[in-house]
Design a protein around this motif. Structure first.
Motif, PDB file in Angstrom:
ATOM      1  N   ILE A  58       0.842  -1.199   0.000  1.00  0.00           N
ATOM      2  CA  ILE A  58       0.000   0.000   0.000  1.00  0.00           C
ATOM      3  C   ILE A  58       0.881   1.255   0.000  1.00  0.00           C
ATOM      4  O   ILE A  58       0.575   2.244  -0.685  1.00  0.00           O
ATOM      5  CB  ILE A  58      -0.945  -0.008   1.223  1.00  0.00           C
ATOM      6  CG1 ILE A  58      -1.969  -1.140   1.085  1.00  0.00           C
ATOM      7  CG2 ILE A  58      -1.667   1.329   1.366  1.00  0.00           C
ATOM      8  CD1 ILE A  58      -2.858  -1.330   2.301  1.00  0.00           C
ATOM      9  N   GLU A  59       1.963   1.213   0.744  1.00  0.00           N
ATOM     10  CA  GLU A  59       2.901   2.338   0.746  1.00  0.00           C
ATOM     11  C   GLU A  59       3.549   2.513  -0.623  1.00  0.00           C
ATOM     12  O   GLU A  59       3.856   3.636  -1.035  1.00  0.00           O
ATOM     13  CB  GLU A  59       3.959   2.118   1.821  1.00  0.00           C
ATOM     14  CG  GLU A  59       3.410   2.176   3.243  1.00  0.00           C
ATOM     15  CD  GLU A  59       4.469   1.845   4.284  1.00  0.00           C
ATOM     16  OE1 GLU A  59       5.615   1.534   3.876  1.00  0.00           O
ATOM     17  OE2 GLU A  59       4.153   1.886   5.484  1.00  0.00           O
ATOM     18  N   LEU A  60       3.737   1.396  -1.354  1.00  0.00           N
ATOM     19  CA  LEU A  60       4.284   1.476  -2.702  1.00  0.00           C
ATOM     20  C   LEU A  60       3.346   2.257  -3.620  1.00  0.00           C
ATOM     21  O   LEU A  60       3.786   2.971  -4.519  1.00  0.00           O
ATOM     22  CB  LEU A  60       4.518   0.061  -3.251  1.00  0.00           C
ATOM     23  CG  LEU A  60       5.054  -0.042  -4.680  1.00  0.00           C
ATOM     24  CD1 LEU A  60       6.469   0.529  -4.770  1.00  0.00           C
ATOM     25  CD2 LEU A  60       5.051  -1.496  -5.155  1.00  0.00           C
ATOM     26  N   VAL A  61       2.071   2.139  -3.369  1.00  0.00           N
ATOM     27  CA  VAL A  61       1.076   2.876  -4.152  1.00  0.00           C
ATOM     28  C   VAL A  61       1.100   4.364  -3.807  1.00  0.00           C
ATOM     29  O   VAL A  61       0.583   5.204  -4.545  1.00  0.00           O
ATOM     30  CB  VAL A  61      -0.332   2.273  -3.893  1.00  0.00           C
ATOM     31  CG1 VAL A  61      -1.421   3.056  -4.598  1.00  0.00           C
ATOM     32  CG2 VAL A  61      -0.374   0.823  -4.337  1.00  0.00           C
ATOM     33  N   THR A  87      -4.953 -10.062  -8.440  1.00  0.00           N
ATOM     34  CA  THR A  87      -3.557 -10.309  -8.113  1.00  0.00           C
ATOM     35  C   THR A  87      -3.476 -11.435  -7.086  1.00  0.00           C
ATOM     36  O   THR A  87      -4.503 -11.917  -6.603  1.00  0.00           O
ATOM     37  CB  THR A  87      -2.862  -9.039  -7.591  1.00  0.00           C
ATOM     38  OG1 THR A  87      -1.449  -9.282  -7.508  1.00  0.00           O
ATOM     39  CG2 THR A  87      -3.370  -8.642  -6.220  1.00  0.00           C
ATOM     40  N   VAL A  88      -2.255 -11.852  -6.783  1.00  0.00           N
ATOM     41  CA  VAL A  88      -2.065 -12.955  -5.842  1.00  0.00           C
ATOM     42  C   VAL A  88      -2.266 -12.474  -4.410  1.00  0.00           C
ATOM     43  O   VAL A  88      -2.159 -11.283  -4.110  1.00  0.00           O
ATOM     44  CB  VAL A  88      -0.662 -13.567  -6.001  1.00  0.00           C
ATOM     45  CG1 VAL A  88      -0.478 -14.150  -7.393  1.00  0.00           C
ATOM     46  CG2 VAL A  88       0.409 -12.517  -5.716  1.00  0.00           C
ATOM     47  N   HIS A  89      -2.558 -13.409  -3.527  1.00  0.00           N
ATOM     48  CA  HIS A  89      -2.720 -13.094  -2.109  1.00  0.00           C
ATOM     49  C   HIS A  89      -1.337 -12.922  -1.474  1.00  0.00           C
ATOM     50  O   HIS A  89      -0.382 -13.633  -1.827  1.00  0.00           O
ATOM     51  CB  HIS A  89      -3.476 -14.236  -1.419  1.00  0.00           C
ATOM     52  CG  HIS A  89      -4.004 -13.871  -0.078  1.00  0.00           C
ATOM     53  ND1 HIS A  89      -3.196 -13.802   1.048  1.00  0.00           N
ATOM     54  CD2 HIS A  89      -5.271 -13.568   0.330  1.00  0.00           C
ATOM     55  CE1 HIS A  89      -3.941 -13.462   2.087  1.00  0.00           C
ATOM     56  NE2 HIS A  89      -5.198 -13.319   1.682  1.00  0.00           N
ATOM     57  N   PRO A  90      -1.175 -11.966  -0.566  1.00  0.00           N
ATOM     58  CA  PRO A  90       0.130 -11.801   0.098  1.00  0.00           C
ATOM     59  C   PRO A  90       0.639 -13.081   0.741  1.00  0.00           C
ATOM     60  O   PRO A  90       1.862 -13.299   0.818  1.00  0.00           O
ATOM     61  CB  PRO A  90      -0.154 -10.721   1.137  1.00  0.00           C
ATOM     62  CG  PRO A  90      -1.259  -9.922   0.558  1.00  0.00           C
ATOM     63  CD  PRO A  90      -2.121 -10.899  -0.173  1.00  0.00           C
ATOM     64  N   ALA A  91      -0.258 -13.956   1.208  1.00  0.00           N
ATOM     65  CA  ALA A  91       0.187 -15.216   1.807  1.00  0.00           C
ATOM     66  C   ALA A  91       0.927 -16.084   0.795  1.00  0.00           C
ATOM     67  O   ALA A  91       1.821 -16.848   1.161  1.00  0.00           O
ATOM     68  CB  ALA A  91      -1.020 -15.968   2.374  1.00  0.00           C
ATOM     69  N   TYR A  92       0.549 -15.968  -0.471  1.00  0.00           N
ATOM     70  CA  TYR A  92       1.253 -16.712  -1.523  1.00  0.00           C
ATOM     71  C   TYR A  92       2.694 -16.242  -1.631  1.00  0.00           C
ATOM     72  O   TYR A  92       3.623 -17.043  -1.834  1.00  0.00           O
ATOM     73  CB  TYR A  92       0.525 -16.528  -2.855  1.00  0.00           C
ATOM     74  CG  TYR A  92       1.269 -17.051  -4.053  1.00  0.00           C
ATOM     75  CD1 TYR A  92       1.248 -18.406  -4.363  1.00  0.00           C
ATOM     76  CD2 TYR A  92       1.995 -16.193  -4.881  1.00  0.00           C
ATOM     77  CE1 TYR A  92       1.939 -18.901  -5.463  1.00  0.00           C
ATOM     78  CE2 TYR A  92       2.677 -16.666  -5.988  1.00  0.00           C
ATOM     79  CZ  TYR A  92       2.649 -18.023  -6.268  1.00  0.00           C
ATOM     80  OH  TYR A  92       3.339 -18.504  -7.359  1.00  0.00           O
ATOM     81  N   ARG A 103       4.574  -6.644  -6.767  1.00  0.00           N
ATOM     82  CA  ARG A 103       4.990  -5.258  -6.957  1.00  0.00           C
ATOM     83  C   ARG A 103       4.520  -4.725  -8.311  1.00  0.00           C
ATOM     84  O   ARG A 103       4.069  -3.586  -8.425  1.00  0.00           O
ATOM     85  CB  ARG A 103       6.508  -5.128  -6.844  1.00  0.00           C
ATOM     86  CG  ARG A 103       7.025  -5.260  -5.421  1.00  0.00           C
ATOM     87  CD  ARG A 103       8.546  -5.091  -5.368  1.00  0.00           C
ATOM     88  NE  ARG A 103       9.015  -5.011  -4.002  1.00  0.00           N
ATOM     89  CZ  ARG A 103       9.105  -3.885  -3.313  1.00  0.00           C
ATOM     90  NH1 ARG A 103       8.769  -2.723  -3.885  1.00  0.00           N
ATOM     91  NH2 ARG A 103       9.547  -3.872  -2.076  1.00  0.00           N
ATOM     92  N   GLU A 104       4.621  -5.550  -9.334  1.00  0.00           N
ATOM     93  CA  GLU A 104       4.182  -5.128 -10.667  1.00  0.00           C
ATOM     94  C   GLU A 104       2.683  -4.792 -10.674  1.00  0.00           C
ATOM     95  O   GLU A 104       2.274  -3.778 -11.261  1.00  0.00           O
ATOM     96  CB  GLU A 104       4.466  -6.244 -11.682  1.00  0.00           C
ATOM     97  CG  GLU A 104       5.942  -6.455 -11.961  1.00  0.00           C
ATOM     98  CD  GLU A 104       6.174  -7.648 -12.874  1.00  0.00           C
ATOM     99  OE1 GLU A 104       5.167  -8.306 -13.262  1.00  0.00           O
ATOM    100  OE2 GLU A 104       7.334  -7.950 -13.199  1.00  0.00           O
ATOM    101  N   ASP A 105       1.921  -5.638 -10.006  1.00  0.00           N
ATOM    102  CA  ASP A 105       0.476  -5.392  -9.982  1.00  0.00           C
ATOM    103  C   ASP A 105       0.131  -4.145  -9.175  1.00  0.00           C
ATOM    104  O   ASP A 105      -0.791  -3.391  -9.545  1.00  0.00           O
ATOM    105  CB  ASP A 105      -0.246  -6.612  -9.409  1.00  0.00           C
ATOM    106  CG  ASP A 105      -0.147  -7.822 -10.327  1.00  0.00           C
ATOM    107  OD1 ASP A 105       0.229  -7.648 -11.503  1.00  0.00           O
ATOM    108  OD2 ASP A 105      -0.432  -8.949  -9.860  1.00  0.00           O
ATOM    109  N   PHE A 106       0.846  -3.903  -8.092  1.00  0.00           N
ATOM    110  CA  PHE A 106       0.576  -2.706  -7.295  1.00  0.00           C
ATOM    111  C   PHE A 106       1.036  -1.440  -8.015  1.00  0.00           C
ATOM    112  O   PHE A 106       0.474  -0.360  -7.791  1.00  0.00           O
ATOM    113  CB  PHE A 106       1.224  -2.826  -5.921  1.00  0.00           C
ATOM    114  CG  PHE A 106       0.322  -3.467  -4.897  1.00  0.00           C
ATOM    115  CD1 PHE A 106      -0.274  -2.732  -3.901  1.00  0.00           C
ATOM    116  CD2 PHE A 106       0.064  -4.829  -4.963  1.00  0.00           C
ATOM    117  CE1 PHE A 106      -1.123  -3.328  -2.974  1.00  0.00           C
ATOM    118  CE2 PHE A 106      -0.771  -5.435  -4.040  1.00  0.00           C
ATOM    119  CZ  PHE A 106      -1.377  -4.691  -3.041  1.00  0.00           C
ATOM    120  N   GLU A 107       2.005  -1.548  -8.877  1.00  0.00           N
ATOM    121  CA  GLU A 107       2.384  -0.401  -9.695  1.00  0.00           C
ATOM    122  C   GLU A 107       1.261  -0.052 -10.677  1.00  0.00           C
ATOM    123  O   GLU A 107       1.023   1.127 -10.968  1.00  0.00           O
ATOM    124  CB  GLU A 107       3.684  -0.697 -10.433  1.00  0.00           C
ATOM    125  CG  GLU A 107       4.914  -0.706  -9.522  1.00  0.00           C
ATOM    126  CD  GLU A 107       6.175  -1.170 -10.239  1.00  0.00           C
ATOM    127  OE1 GLU A 107       6.064  -1.548 -11.431  1.00  0.00           O
ATOM    128  OE2 GLU A 107       7.252  -1.171  -9.622  1.00  0.00           O
TER     129      GLU A 107
END
Length: 277
Positions: free
Chosen positions: A160-163, A246-251, A263-267
């Protein structure tokens, strides 16, 4: 001329029948002796004195007088035909997250209620532009009653901070609000019992973008059954709102080398939110 009169009279009858008026009656005609006819010209008998000029003029005017045809009596219209229509019901106001939570109550709608400790309704900005939807609460979430507060939650916070946003600016929830035993995948009937409240939450928030974290969230919101690694990073439509899979953070916690795809998806999320509406 008589044909024109009949056509006009027929048109009037059709007009009143469209209004629902069907009963008409005809006035009884006057006896022949009373029928209005122009007076016959006066013929003077032989040897009579010729009428004066004034008498001739009066007789001529009488002959020229047009026939007085009685007007038909028009039926009285019922007032019920013109009663005002009842006003439309007032538009229902958009419900709030507090109202939805109150309606959920101490939910006992599925078997997860028997093993949970706490209902994990959701957390964040009720007017967020970005909503995250995960799978279900884990052990830490079940203890605290908040979504994504364990290890997966910490990774989500970094993304979220990356966003360029803070956790308080977004809204986070799950497709089920109670922890499945041993963190198993929620079953179909459990999702069916709980997902209506998720949809109401999204409708109350009206975000610009929904981020589906993991395959269960993608299947529940978008109906897509393909593998998450094949469709991740793509945008879809959900009830007029854009949704990204996108994938789950647990993955990522299980496969640390795959963090780059998250990271790519959050970008892409960041670029979407920065773009003009």
């Amino acid at each position: 001329m008589e044909d024109n009169f009949n056509e006009e009279l027929k048109a009037w009858f059709e007009f009143y029948q469209e209004l629902g008026i069907e009963n008409f009656y005809r006035r009884t005609p006057a006896p022949k002796s009373e029928t209005l006819l122009p007076p016959k010209p006066h013929v003077e008998p032989k040897g009579a004195t010729a009428p004066s000029l004034a008498d001739q003029k009066a007789t001529l005017e009488t002959v020229r007088t047009p026939l007085q045809i009685p007007k038909p009596i028009m039926p009285t219209l019922k007032l019920s035909l013109f009663e005002p229509v009842a006003p439309a019901p007032a538009r229902r106001e958009r419900e709030t997250l507090e109202q939805i939570r109150e309606d959920l109550g101490d939910c006992q709608r599925c078997r997860l209620a028997k093993t949970r400790k706490t209902i994990v309704f959701g957390q964040g900005n009720p007017h967020a532009e970005l909503v995250f939807v995960g799978e279900g609460p884990g052990a830490d979430e079940d203890e605290q009653g908040l979504p994504f507060v364990g290890r997966a939650g910490k990774l989500l916070n970094r993304m979220i901070e990356l966003v360029g946003m803070k956790r308080e600016e977004v809204y986070i929830c799950n497709i089920v609000k109670c922890r499945p035993p041993l963190n198993r995948v929620p079953e179909k009937d459990e999702i069916e019992a709980c997902s209506p409240y998720l949809f109401r939450q999204i409708a109350a928030i009206q975000p610009r973008l929904i981020c589906c974290l993991g395959a269960p969230a993608v299947r529940t919101l978008l109906g897509i059954k393909e593998g998450i690694t094949k469709i991740r990073g793509q945008f879809y439509d959900f009830a007029g709102t854009q949704a990204l899979a996108t994938v789950h953070p647990a993955y990522i916690l299980r496969n640390p080398r795959e963090e780059k795809i998250l990271r790519e998806d959050f970008e892409k999320i960041r670029d979407f939110l920065k773009a003009p509406r």
